[in-house]
Design an enzyme around this catalytic site. Sequence first.
Site, PDB file in Angstrom:
ATOM      1  N   HIS A 242       0.634  -1.462   0.003  1.00 43.48           N
ATOM      2  CA  HIS A 242      -0.105   0.204   0.029  1.00 43.48           C
ATOM      3  C   HIS A 242       0.851   1.412  -0.127  1.00 43.48           C
ATOM      4  O   HIS A 242       0.339   2.328  -0.249  1.00 43.48           O
ATOM      5  CB  HIS A 242      -0.996   0.073   1.403  1.00 43.48           C
ATOM      6  CG  HIS A 242      -0.221   0.236   2.625  1.00 43.48           C
ATOM      7  ND1 HIS A 242       0.188  -0.903   3.322  1.00 43.48           N
ATOM      8  CD2 HIS A 242       0.266   1.253   3.202  1.00 43.48           C
ATOM      9  CE1 HIS A 242       0.836  -0.313   4.576  1.00 43.48           C
ATOM     10  NE2 HIS A 242       0.713   0.916   4.228  1.00 43.48           N
TER      11      HIS A 242
HETATM   12  C1  UD1 Z   1      -2.458   5.320   5.225  1.00 44.46           C
HETATM   13  C2  UD1 Z   1      -1.146   6.040   5.825  1.00 44.46           C
HETATM   14  C3  UD1 Z   1      -0.202   5.096   5.729  1.00 44.46           C
HETATM   15  C4  UD1 Z   1      -0.445   3.726   6.567  1.00 44.46           C
HETATM   16  C5  UD1 Z   1      -1.616   3.142   5.647  1.00 44.46           C
HETATM   17  C6  UD1 Z   1      -2.268   2.061   6.584  1.00 44.46           C
HETATM   18  C7  UD1 Z   1      -0.902   8.489   5.699  1.00 44.46           C
HETATM   19  C8  UD1 Z   1      -0.253   9.460   5.027  1.00 44.46           C
HETATM   20  N1  UD1 Z   1      -0.750   7.337   5.056  1.00 44.46           N
HETATM   21  O1  UD1 Z   1      -1.981   5.099   3.647  1.00 44.46           O
HETATM   22  O2  UD1 Z   1       0.901   5.566   6.491  1.00 44.46           O
HETATM   23  O3  UD1 Z   1       0.739   2.766   6.496  1.00 44.46           O
HETATM   24  O4  UD1 Z   1      -2.607   4.267   5.930  1.00 44.46           O
HETATM   25  O5  UD1 Z   1      -3.260   1.236   5.721  1.00 44.46           O
HETATM   26  O6  UD1 Z   1      -1.538   8.721   6.665  1.00 44.46           O
HETATM   27  N2  UD1 Z   1      -9.284   4.409   0.490  1.00 44.46           N
HETATM   28  C9  UD1 Z   1     -10.537   3.616   0.738  1.00 44.46           C
HETATM   29  N3  UD1 Z   1     -11.285   3.303   1.698  1.00 44.46           N
HETATM   30  C10 UD1 Z   1     -10.519   3.497   2.855  1.00 44.46           C
HETATM   31  C11 UD1 Z   1      -9.633   4.503   3.004  1.00 44.46           C
HETATM   32  C12 UD1 Z   1      -8.839   4.745   1.829  1.00 44.46           C
HETATM   33  O7  UD1 Z   1     -10.968   3.396  -0.818  1.00 44.46           O
HETATM   34  O8  UD1 Z   1     -11.260   3.159   3.783  1.00 44.46           O
HETATM   35  C13 UD1 Z   1      -8.731   4.833  -0.770  1.00 44.46           C
HETATM   36  C14 UD1 Z   1      -8.944   6.048  -1.230  1.00 44.46           C
HETATM   37  O9  UD1 Z   1      -8.801   6.176  -2.483  1.00 44.46           O
HETATM   38  C15 UD1 Z   1      -7.797   6.984  -0.725  1.00 44.46           C
HETATM   39  C16 UD1 Z   1      -6.746   6.008  -0.721  1.00 44.46           C
HETATM   40  O10 UD1 Z   1      -7.197   4.534  -0.481  1.00 44.46           O
HETATM   41  O11 UD1 Z   1      -7.467   8.001  -1.371  1.00 44.46           O
HETATM   42  C17 UD1 Z   1      -5.464   6.166   0.199  1.00 44.46           C
HETATM   43  O12 UD1 Z   1      -5.729   6.296   1.549  1.00 44.46           O
HETATM   44  P1  UD1 Z   1      -5.245   7.209   2.633  1.00 44.46           P
HETATM   45  O13 UD1 Z   1      -5.864   7.249   4.106  1.00 44.46           O
HETATM   46  O14 UD1 Z   1      -4.777   8.903   2.252  1.00 44.46           O
HETATM   47  O15 UD1 Z   1      -3.479   6.825   2.698  1.00 44.46           O
HETATM   48  P2  UD1 Z   1      -3.321   5.198   2.786  1.00 44.46           P
HETATM   49  O16 UD1 Z   1      -2.657   4.822   1.682  1.00 44.46           O
HETATM   50  O17 UD1 Z   1      -4.444   4.383   3.159  1.00 44.46           O
HETATM   51  N1  UDP Z   2      -3.745  -6.167   8.898  1.00 42.26           N
HETATM   52  C1  UDP Z   2      -5.081  -6.547   8.771  1.00 42.26           C
HETATM   53  N2  UDP Z   2      -5.508  -6.752   7.490  1.00 42.26           N
HETATM   54  C2  UDP Z   2      -4.999  -6.777   6.537  1.00 42.26           C
HETATM   55  C3  UDP Z   2      -3.719  -6.206   6.359  1.00 42.26           C
HETATM   56  C4  UDP Z   2      -3.105  -5.884   7.674  1.00 42.26           C
HETATM   57  O1  UDP Z   2      -5.629  -6.710   9.860  1.00 42.26           O
HETATM   58  O2  UDP Z   2      -5.687  -7.295   5.415  1.00 42.26           O
HETATM   59  C5  UDP Z   2      -2.928  -5.467   9.946  1.00 42.26           C
HETATM   60  C6  UDP Z   2      -1.748  -6.062  10.228  1.00 42.26           C
HETATM   61  O3  UDP Z   2      -1.849  -7.219  10.908  1.00 42.26           O
HETATM   62  C7  UDP Z   2      -1.205  -5.075  11.128  1.00 42.26           C
HETATM   63  C8  UDP Z   2      -1.655  -3.670  10.282  1.00 42.26           C
HETATM   64  O4  UDP Z   2      -2.910  -3.942   9.883  1.00 42.26           O
HETATM   65  O5  UDP Z   2      -1.491  -5.052  12.513  1.00 42.26           O
HETATM   66  C9  UDP Z   2      -0.783  -2.913   9.582  1.00 42.26           C
HETATM   67  O6  UDP Z   2      -1.722  -1.992   8.921  1.00 42.26           O
HETATM   68  P1  UDP Z   2      -0.998  -1.497   7.529  1.00 42.26           P
HETATM   69  O7  UDP Z   2      -0.044  -2.496   6.828  1.00 42.26           O
HETATM   70  O8  UDP Z   2      -2.139  -1.055   6.937  1.00 42.26           O
HETATM   71  O9  UDP Z   2      -0.103  -0.171   7.905  1.00 42.26           O
HETATM   72  P2  UDP Z   2       1.474   0.182   8.475  1.00 42.26           P
HETATM   73  O10 UDP Z   2       1.824  -0.499   9.629  1.00 42.26           O
HETATM   74  O11 UDP Z   2       2.034   0.127   7.308  1.00 42.26           O
HETATM   75  O12 UDP Z   2       1.235   1.743   8.806  1.00 42.26           O
END
Ligand code: UD1
Ligand code: UDP
Length: 386
Positions: free
Chosen positions: A207
């Site tokens: 991601h």
């Molecule tokens: C965010 C965090 C990242 C973290 C990740 C965990 C920031 C800058 N990034 O990244 O550090 O590792 O979460 O998963 O805070 N979207 C959906 N549904 C949702 C959420 C998001 O469709 O419920 C889509 C939207 O198109 C959105 C994109 O995902 O624009 C990115 O979501 P966003 O929260 O901006 O960043 P992440 O890539 O999820």
């Molecule tokens: N995780 C989850 N379902 C998934 C992928 C990840 O529950 O399909 C959990 C994982 O076990 C960990 C956390 O989400 O506890 C990590 O989140 P993510 O990878 O989204 O974010 P990051 O740690 O990179 O910020």
Amino acid sequence: MKKIILVTGARPNFMKIAPLFFELLKHPSEFSPMIVLTGQHYDRSMSGVFLDDLKLPSPDVNLKVGSGSHAAQTGRILMSFERVLLQHRPDLVVVVGDVNSTLACALAAVKLKVRVAHVEAGLRSFDRDMPEEINRVVTDSVSDLLFTTCEGGGQNLRREGHSEEKIYFVGNPMIDSLLRYREMFLRSRVLEEHGLSEKEYCVLTLHRASNVDRRETFQNIMSAVKCIGKQIPVIFPVHPRSRRMLAGIGLEKSEIILTEPMGYLDFLKLEESSKLVLTDSGGIQEETTFFKVPCLTLRENTERPVTITQGTNRLVGLNPQVIVREVEAVLQNGNRDIPPPALWDGKASRRIVEVLANHRGLLSAGNGSGAVDELHLSQREEVPSP
Ligand code: UD1
Ligand code: UDP
């Protein structure tokens, strides 16, 4: 009684606040915790499922900010959370991790002179191209209490000039959750649901913006995954950020199992039972270290170097040939059996609550009036938008 707001917004926040919330509840005469959900993540599979799996109550407040550019999302959280602070007047705001919700809520609180604790402070990738690195550095710089998960976190903070009395090495609350919910995740039927056998498949998660936002980079990674899929089943719970990139990649069912993002309990079971994990996640580098499951991190750097020096993690970058070679090496050589990093023992939240209970600054607060700086607000004039 100290009123404490715990902030959660994105997927990796829930499992960090849950153990802290339940630990605070053990001290009802001292602490009154409340949960504020920012709504940075909002799909059920990215948010609601974690409240259920972790047995958290419904959040006290949901800011419902949704997605947007960094400025738009961060700005919306800042404005909405300021209103929450004025209404609820907490003695402390606890933020976790490195997402936009972490930064925005810390900033809103500190501007109103509300104390801020940052859990998972001091992690550094030293890569300012990562939005998370900016969030980490800024959050740490405005926080009053810096709770670190590893010795390296404290060293980074000291090098940046943070004062010693703010830094507390408490261990890793993600591991608190992993242990707290162990009995439950072991009962998950996720392997049966996907026709997988113990230690005979590989898990993939992706991601990171730098990996999934550019088609060429994503295609390169997926070309390696297709190769790996010919040697061992690969299961890929797809983060919403990666979803749109999958169109046009032409993946065969025989090469990869695609699923929705998984709930916490199912995912932990999937992770622990896997032969290896390929990921760009931060938290998953830590969980695999604890599980002693080999992890290949598809990045050039990590803010969690302890998972390499004292864990099962390896940085493999993005070159498809290197990725495939490293996977083959794991399939041939198996696991490294080393103990988890110091204080990854399920007691981090207890240590945090002990610090909060004995902290001089917080003891002087807690009179119900909160610390919100109303003078600051009353002196501001509303400036009309241009
Ligand atoms: C965010 C965090 C990242 C973290 C990740 C965990 C920031 C800058 N990034 O990244 O550090 O590792 O979460 O998963 O805070 N979207 C959906 N549904 C949702 C959420 C998001 O469709 O419920 C889509 C939207 O198109 C959105 C994109 O995902 O624009 C990115 O979501 P966003 O929260 O901006 O960043 P992440 O890539 O999820
Ligand atoms: N995780 C989850 N379902 C998934 C992928 C990840 O529950 O399909 C959990 C994982 O076990 C960990 C956390 O989400 O506890 C990590 O989140 P993510 O990878 O989204 O974010 P990051 O740690 O990179 O910020």
